[in-house]
Write a protein that holds these residues in place. Sequence first.
Motif, PDB file in Angstrom:
ATOM      1  N   SER A  96      44.699  56.747  68.970  1.00  0.00           N
ATOM      2  CA  SER A  96      43.231  56.700  68.979  1.00  0.00           C
ATOM      3  C   SER A  96      42.674  57.475  70.171  1.00  0.00           C
ATOM      4  O   SER A  96      41.513  57.837  70.202  1.00  0.00           O
ATOM      5  CB  SER A  96      42.764  55.249  69.043  1.00  0.00           C
ATOM      6  N   GLN A 207      38.640  54.066  57.096  1.00  0.00           N
ATOM      7  CA  GLN A 207      40.080  54.020  57.357  1.00  0.00           C
ATOM      8  C   GLN A 207      40.458  52.878  58.299  1.00  0.00           C
ATOM      9  O   GLN A 207      41.384  52.113  58.032  1.00  0.00           O
ATOM     10  CB  GLN A 207      40.530  55.353  57.969  1.00  0.00           C
ATOM     11  N   SER A 208      39.715  52.745  59.408  1.00  0.00           N
ATOM     12  CA  SER A 208      40.079  51.707  60.384  1.00  0.00           C
ATOM     13  C   SER A 208      39.961  50.307  59.770  1.00  0.00           C
ATOM     14  O   SER A 208      40.768  49.423  60.054  1.00  0.00           O
ATOM     15  CB  SER A 208      39.186  51.818  61.620  1.00  0.00           C
ATOM     16  N   SER A 209      38.974  50.111  58.900  1.00  0.00           N
ATOM     17  CA  SER A 209      38.799  48.793  58.265  1.00  0.00           C
ATOM     18  C   SER A 209      39.937  48.514  57.293  1.00  0.00           C
ATOM     19  O   SER A 209      40.441  47.392  57.219  1.00  0.00           O
ATOM     20  CB  SER A 209      37.471  48.735  57.518  1.00  0.00           C
ATOM     21  N   GLU A 211      42.928  49.691  57.518  1.00  0.00           N
ATOM     22  CA  GLU A 211      44.148  49.445  58.288  1.00  0.00           C
ATOM     23  C   GLU A 211      44.136  48.039  58.880  1.00  0.00           C
ATOM     24  O   GLU A 211      45.158  47.364  58.922  1.00  0.00           O
ATOM     25  CB  GLU A 211      44.346  50.530  59.340  1.00  0.00           C
ATOM     26  N   GLU A 212      42.963  47.601  59.314  1.00  0.00           N
ATOM     27  CA  GLU A 212      42.843  46.231  59.838  1.00  0.00           C
ATOM     28  C   GLU A 212      43.130  45.221  58.721  1.00  0.00           C
ATOM     29  O   GLU A 212      43.843  44.233  58.914  1.00  0.00           O
ATOM     30  CB  GLU A 212      41.434  46.032  60.414  1.00  0.00           C
TER      31      GLU A 212
END
Length: 294
Positions: A96, A207-209, A211-212
């Motif tokens: 990141s 994307q980050s959501s 992956e979470e």
Amino acid sequence: TEMTNREEAEIQISELDLLASMFPYEEEFIVTDQLAVAELKHYAENESAEMPSSKVQFILNVKPEVPHASMVEFSMACALPFKYPTVLPEITVRSSLLSRSQQIHLNSDLKTYLMQNCSGEPCMLSAREWVKDHAAAYIDKELSSSSVTASVATQAEDITFTRLWIYSHHIYNKQKRKNIIDWAKELSLSGFCMPGKPGVVCVEGLQSSCEEFWSRVRRLTWKRILIRHREDVSLEGGGPTEIQKQRKFSTLEEKCFDAHGARGNHMDLGLLYRFLEEKGCADIFQMYFGVEGH
């Protein structure tokens, strides 16, 4: 001497075993497609087996040994081509804290290192060592003197829209089904969950959501769960409207397709296929069930 495909497969398996024994924790080493590994083992052990249909993919997470970088983590997304180690592995290092140009720079230097040092030999460990020793240095490369411009630059970074197709041996447990729906809502993800056997979950959004969501879901106890397919679309500086445009589902809902069978828990896959077809995702059906369909 040319290596045979089976010899290459055997080397890949022993290297995966080595990685698993050196990095027993999922935070360090995770195979993202267990099916490919199973196919590879079957191929190595059976003269008559045909070549596996997909390459083995896994993630190695590395914390570099530099002062004050305890928080920094680099993830190496790795795929082993069928001819590996005769050909080089496919590795993408991400963090990141890397800007896009730093990431490109780092990955191209890693590739050069592998080309010079590792042809024909198993090299995942030396690649990991190289990342551990060198990756942190790329964070500071070519950053302007003021950190302000750096943070503005990251905000303008392209947004990635992701869709994950998750496959589970089965999903019956009410609490898990509730978690899936609640977490998707909390993370603004749309898609659907098909409980029963097999269990199918699709989530889409930032994307980050995604992956979470995946990291939470896979921490629950499962007989077997994996990402069967992943789609990433880069939205150049795209805002909320761009994200809405990419969505194929409006919310995340549980879909039950007329169950049949003794326990009434086997879903009607024909109805699932038609549902996916309506959403423009019919090709996914093949990815989920092409293997079981033989």
